[in-house]
Scaffold this motif. Structure first.
Motif, PDB file in Angstrom:
ATOM      1  N   ALA A 291       0.833  -1.208   0.000  1.00 40.14           N
ATOM      2  CA  ALA A 291       0.000   0.000   0.000  1.00 40.14           C
ATOM      3  C   ALA A 291       0.865   1.254   0.000  1.00 40.14           C
ATOM      4  O   ALA A 291       0.592   2.207  -0.753  1.00 40.14           O
ATOM      5  N   ALA A 292       1.901   1.247   0.825  1.00 44.12           N
ATOM      6  CA  ALA A 292       2.800   2.404   0.854  1.00 44.12           C
ATOM      7  C   ALA A 292       3.508   2.578  -0.481  1.00 44.12           C
ATOM      8  O   ALA A 292       3.670   3.706  -0.980  1.00 44.12           O
ATOM      9  N   GLY A 293       3.921   1.464  -1.087  1.00 44.93           N
ATOM     10  CA  GLY A 293       4.600   1.543  -2.379  1.00 44.93           C
ATOM     11  C   GLY A 293       3.681   2.065  -3.479  1.00 44.93           C
ATOM     12  O   GLY A 293       4.094   2.891  -4.313  1.00 44.93           O
ATOM     13  N   PHE A 294       2.443   1.593  -3.504  1.00 41.13           N
ATOM     14  CA  PHE A 294       1.497   2.069  -4.518  1.00 41.13           C
ATOM     15  C   PHE A 294       1.189   3.553  -4.333  1.00 41.13           C
ATOM     16  O   PHE A 294       1.041   4.290  -5.314  1.00 41.13           O
ATOM     17  N   LEU A 295       1.064   3.986  -3.090  1.00 44.92           N
ATOM     18  CA  LEU A 295       0.826   5.417  -2.856  1.00 44.92           C
ATOM     19  C   LEU A 295       1.989   6.254  -3.370  1.00 44.92           C
ATOM     20  O   LEU A 295       1.789   7.299  -4.011  1.00 44.92           O
ATOM     21  N   ALA A 296       3.199   5.777  -3.086  1.00 44.75           N
ATOM     22  CA  ALA A 296       4.380   6.510  -3.552  1.00 44.75           C
ATOM     23  C   ALA A 296       4.466   6.541  -5.070  1.00 44.75           C
ATOM     24  O   ALA A 296       4.999   7.490  -5.655  1.00 44.75           O
ATOM     25  N   ALA A 303      -3.472   0.995  -3.898  1.00 43.58           N
ATOM     26  CA  ALA A 303      -3.123   1.173  -2.486  1.00 43.58           C
ATOM     27  C   ALA A 303      -4.343   0.965  -1.592  1.00 43.58           C
ATOM     28  O   ALA A 303      -4.233   0.410  -0.488  1.00 43.58           O
ATOM     29  N   LEU A 304      -5.513   1.382  -2.082  1.00 43.24           N
ATOM     30  CA  LEU A 304      -6.740   1.214  -1.304  1.00 43.24           C
ATOM     31  C   LEU A 304      -7.034  -0.254  -1.037  1.00 43.24           C
ATOM     32  O   LEU A 304      -7.360  -0.645   0.089  1.00 43.24           O
ATOM     33  N   TRP A 305      -6.928  -1.100  -2.074  1.00 40.59           N
ATOM     34  CA  TRP A 305      -7.209  -2.522  -1.889  1.00 40.59           C
ATOM     35  C   TRP A 305      -6.191  -3.171  -0.963  1.00 40.59           C
ATOM     36  O   TRP A 305      -6.541  -4.020  -0.132  1.00 40.59           O
ATOM     37  N   CYS A 306      -4.941  -2.788  -1.088  1.00 38.14           N
ATOM     38  CA  CYS A 306      -3.926  -3.320  -0.169  1.00 38.14           C
ATOM     39  C   CYS A 306      -4.202  -2.857   1.264  1.00 38.14           C
ATOM     40  O   CYS A 306      -4.024  -3.627   2.219  1.00 38.14           O
ATOM     41  N   GLY A 307      -4.646  -1.609   1.397  1.00 41.30           N
ATOM     42  CA  GLY A 307      -4.995  -1.119   2.728  1.00 41.30           C
ATOM     43  C   GLY A 307      -6.180  -1.874   3.309  1.00 41.30           C
ATOM     44  O   GLY A 307      -6.214  -2.149   4.521  1.00 41.30           O
TER      45      GLY A 307
END
Length: 370
Positions: A291-296, A303-307
């Motif tokens: 999630a952090a990587g996708f946000l970056a 990132a939402l789905w990972c969160g």
């Protein structure tokens, strides 16, 4: 839709934990029993912490015929003197013999205690770091009979060091073990138990071979549960958090040493351990990292789905805590860190085993190092 389908494993595991939490057996409060009950307390160098346990055992109610038997297993710190000072002749104190070849210390201490229990109908094994509520023994006996089991494991509320790691024990079987299916199944591999507090039907315990059947097992509690199943008996788990507290470790160093002596035996092989650690890492550590990587990377939808996967893991951990007397908040938020710490402890356990460094309370642990 694809994201929701991908999220199903995390949702299913959290839902399974919630179902198990509802089905989890809970010993009744204020129970009574006319059965003959022997509470058995193995002790080795427990002078610094046994007093609360002893006082709690002496305060038990609801059991018409109760005997408490303690065994001093070669202590060098004055444990026997503490028992005599606290309990006098209200607790029968035995002097344990050294383990014969092929026996580990705790199974042999428990076997001696069981032999000394005479004609008791129920054997209640308690560790020195467990403090029982006044109605705990009667409630546990009632739960054993209600489950129609030969072995009941009521898990106490765990306190002390290790907030990151200790709750993983209850979380693991609530999340991955179908409790009612485990009770009905005759498969020895489908078993769980916690040795801090075990309640056994005397006849079923003897049919399973007692602690002689698990004489060389580091995880003698789980091995005993499997022996009961092999003998045709039934086992059950229960939430004992309302009836018992267990302060297993006072520091991270104690916890690390305690886990090192036994974690290697939990998986069957290094390959099994690696598989479990990898699976837990993918399920519970990878999502927040991703999630952090996708946000970056500017991909908020991914990132939402990972969160959501991360939060599903948090929800399962919170459900487990609510069901077993743990911290509902904020500890579940650190669930990924718990998995990382657990993985490190698993690795340390295998390293120490390979190097022949495993011991407990001054005794080497027996084990095949191949």
């Amino acid at each position: 839709m694809i994201g929701l389908i991908a999220l199903l494993p995390w949702l299913a595991l959290a839902a399974h934990a919630a179902v198990n939490a509802v089905l989890l057996r809970r010993p009744p409060r204020g129970a009574t029993t006319a059965e003959r009950v022997a509470v058995l307390l193995p002790l080795r160098d427990e002078a610094h912490r046994v007093t609360p346990c002893l006082r709690a055992l002496l305060a038990q109610t609801g059991v018409a015929r109760l005997e408490v038997i303690a065994l001093d297993d070669g202590s060098s710190d004055g444990t026997a003197e503490v028992v005599r000072a606290v309990a006098g002749d209200r607790i029968r104190l035995l002097t344990g013999a050294a383990p014969p070849p092929g026996w580990l210390g705790k199974p042999y201490a428990c076997a001696q205690l069981a032999d000394a229990a005479g004609d008791a109908d129920v054997l209640v094994f308690v560790d020195a770091d467990v403090v029982l509520a006044p109605d705990a023994v009667a409630g546990a006996v009632a739960a054993l009979r209600a489950a129609e089991a030969q072995l009941l494991s009521p898990y106490p509320r765990i306190t002390g060091a290790g907030r990151l790691v200790q709750p993983l024990l209850q979380w693991s079987w609530l999340t991955f073990l179908p409790l009612r299916a485990m009770e009905r199944s005759s498969r020895p591999s489908l078993a769980a138990a916690g040795g801090q507090w075990l309640v056994a039907d005397r006849a079923g315990y003897q049919r399973a071979g007692g602690h002689a059947a698990v004489r060389g097992e580091v995880l003698e509690d789980i091995a005993l549960a499997r022996a009961v199943k092999r003998a045709g008996g039934r086992i059950a788990l229960a939430d004992g958090s309302r009836l018992a507290d267990c302060r297993m470790y006072a520091s991270w160093r104690e916890l690390s040493d305690g886990y090192a002596k036994s974690l290697w035996a939990s998986f069957g092989s290094p390959a099994g351990a690696a598989t479990v650690v990898l699976l837990l890492t993918l399920l519970y550590v990878a999502p927040p990292v991703a999630a952090a990587g996708f946000l970056a990377a500017g991909r908020p939808h991914a990132a939402l789905w990972c969160g959501c996967a991360y939060l599903s893991g948090v929800a399962g951990r919170a459900v487990s805590a609510a069901a077993t007397g743990g911290r509902i908040w904020p500890d579940p938020l650190a669930h990924p860190l718990s998995i990382v710490a657990f993985a490190a402890l698993v690795g340390r356990s295998f390293v120490r085993r390979r190097r022949g460094l495993l011991s407990w309370r001054g005794r080497p642990l027996i084990g095949d190092l191949s």
